[in-house]
Design an enzyme around this catalytic site. Structure first.
Site, PDB file in Angstrom:
ATOM      1  N   GLY A  88       0.809  -1.213   0.000  1.00 20.25           N
ATOM      2  CA  GLY A  88       0.000   0.000   0.000  1.00 20.25           C
ATOM      3  C   GLY A  88       0.839   1.257   0.000  1.00 20.25           C
ATOM      4  N   ASP A 250       4.530  -4.496  -7.532  1.00 24.87           N
ATOM      5  CA  ASP A 250       3.868  -3.272  -7.077  1.00 24.87           C
ATOM      6  C   ASP A 250       4.405  -2.036  -7.788  1.00 24.87           C
ATOM      7  OD1 ASP A 250       6.021  -4.283  -5.176  1.00 24.87           O
ATOM      8  OD2 ASP A 250       5.986  -2.166  -4.633  1.00 24.87           O
TER       9      ASP A 250
END
EC number: 2.7.7.-
Length: 491
Positions: A88, A250
């Site tokens: 995140g 990511d």
């Protein structure tokens, strides 16, 4: 003067498990050090408003503008091959989205804006050096014509961050067609939340691939489309000697933009095994390994999409494998087409690939400068003078064997020498963001609060294909004592 952002937010309208709502953490004394005025205008923003004190406060996260819905996006990812189920945005906040002058939806994100629920013990801040590095390199990539996130602004915060030593804090305003990554899909797939994967896929199709919405098999088509964009992107990287340095899932954008510039670098001397990133000790993300890693990352995306392909798992796997099997040919076609342009070849004949490889072999033998070799070949194609390119080779034996083969191949082309040289100069840059130049810019800014070197380098890199004789020093490779051997993650 009120700073107006014409926000039209879509990601913040997705379910709450897609993100955490979190405001940026205010800073002490924000000061704007760079605004990308052309990009601001392209986004429908008023540069004059952003250059005010209020503008600096917004760009530093001290003030949240009207219409913003600040969120930290959730995602997972494979980092150097190891899966982390929750990463995140640990030091970034998405303020919102605007639709630019071309009708394209763009994210506006603050990097270094403070801690979020995804920070994992980090302070959520960024140091000035990495912010300047990302600004320089992302804007240089845009000028080179390579899909990339953009840099709208850099702001110093008036606070220090601690990275072993105290450093000036800064915030980068990053613009992207979206910040959705392969790792975003992995976040929900790891939780076996098929409905969230479907919702995310529908959002990506709507935002990035709207032509696929009405197709019979939209999720298959989505995988095909992302594969195609990644194949072209990685070819673009290799054609300019770019090494991303941290190709984790990511850091792989489903829109096909280059994203996350942490330890990236451009090669000086050609070495297919070149690694700069201090944390890539085994060369996983080395220059020549980037196509293989891109396919590995795309395979992880395909795994996430399998439940959307149908109830027959074996058939779904076969269909995903068939799509992934297309990557190699798409990458090779894009890369070979780019190499032909770099060599002044406008037709395709058998033997072009071995011709290009023979040049790379000659370059690798002496670590000849990647960028200058191709730029001086552009000049040689027009002038017939091989001396400048030969001067780049400590031992020109390999090049001397190659040059007659190249000239014989050029003789089969219909263009005049002048036409060929002009076309080659449009694909072989004179200027790239060389590591030693970036380090000099960062040192001047961090140690002396001097941004003149940054401004000059940025201006030169905005015109990479022009000769710019007054700035020819920026085209030169580093002296032995100037070489940067390692780069580090920062923002």
């Amino acid at each position: 003067m009120t700073v107006h952002f014409p926000f039209q937010n879509s990601y913040a309208a997705l379910p709450d498990n897609f993100f955490a709502r979190v405001a940026p953490t205010p800073v002490a004394a924000p000061r704007l050090i760079k605004l990308n005025r052309p990009l601001a205008a392209e986004l429908g923003l008023n540069p004059a408003e952003l250059e005010t004190a209020e503008g600096a406060e917004i760009l530093a996260g001290k003030t949240v503008p009207e219409g913003a819905e600040p969120i930290a996006m959730a995602y997972a990812g494979h980092q150097f091959g190891h899966f982390v189920p929750q990463l995140g945005d640990g030091r970034a906040v998405l303020l919102g989205e605007v639709v630019d002058k071309n009708g394209v939806r763009r994210d506006i994100q603050l990097k270094g804006s403070g801690p979020t629920p995804f920070s994992r013990r980090g302070d959520g801040r960024a140091a000035l050096g990495p912010v300047l590095r990302e600004y320089i390199v992302s804007e240089a990539m845009a000028a080179l014509g390579i899909p990339t996130t953009r840099s709208l602004a850099a702001v110093v915060t008036g606070e220090q961050v601690y990275r072993g030593i105290a450093l000036p804090g800064a915030v980068l305003t990053r613009v992207a067609t979206s910040h959705i990554r392969v790792g975003t899909f992995q976040y929900f797939a790891a939780r076996q939340d098929v409905e969230a994967v479907r919702r995310l896929a529908d959002h990506v199709i709507s935002r990035h691939y709207p032509d696929l919405a009405g197709t019979e098999r939209p999720y298959h088509a989505l995988l095909d489309a992302v594969i195609a964009r990644q194949a072209k992107l990685i070819a673009d990287w290799l054609l300019v000697g770019f090494i991303h340095g941290v190709m984790n899932t990511d850091n792989t954008s489903v829109s096909g933009e280059t994203i996350d510039y942490g330890p990236c670098a451009f090669m000086d001397g050609y070495d297919p095994k070149q690694v700069f990133s201090s944390i890539d000790e085994f060369g996983r993300y080395a220059f020549a390994n980037q196509p293989r890693i891109a396919l590995w990352n795309l395979t992880r995306l395909a795994e996430c999409l399998l439940p959307l392909f149908g109830d027959d798992k074996d058939q779904a796997i076969k269909e995903a494998e068939a799509a992934l099997d297309g990557f190699a040919a798409q990458f090779t076609d894009a890369h070979q087409a780019g190499l032909r342009r770099k060599l002044g070849l406008f037709t395709q004949v058998e033997g072009d690939q071995p011709l290009a490889q023979a040049l790379f072999d000659a370059m690798a033998a002496v670590k000849a400068d990647f960028t200058l070799t191709f730029r001086r070949l552009s000049d040689a194609a027009g002038s017939g003078d091989d001396a400048p390119v030969r001067a780049l080779f400590e031992d020109p034996t390999g090049l001397d064997e190659w040059l007659p083969r190249w000239r014989q191949r050029l003789a089969d082309e219909p263009q005049t020498a002048a036409e060929r040289a002009a076309a080659m100069r449009q694909v072989n840059p004179a200027f790239i963001p060389r590591n030693h130049r970036i380090e000099a810019v960062i040192t001047a800014a961090v140690e002396n609060d001097d941004y003149a070197p940054f401004e000059e380098l940025h201006a030169v890199l905005a015109r990479p294909y022009d000769d710019q004789p007054a700035f020819s020093a920026y085209a030169e490779p580093p002296q032995p004592d100037e070489r940067v051997l390692q780069t580090f993650c920062g923002t």
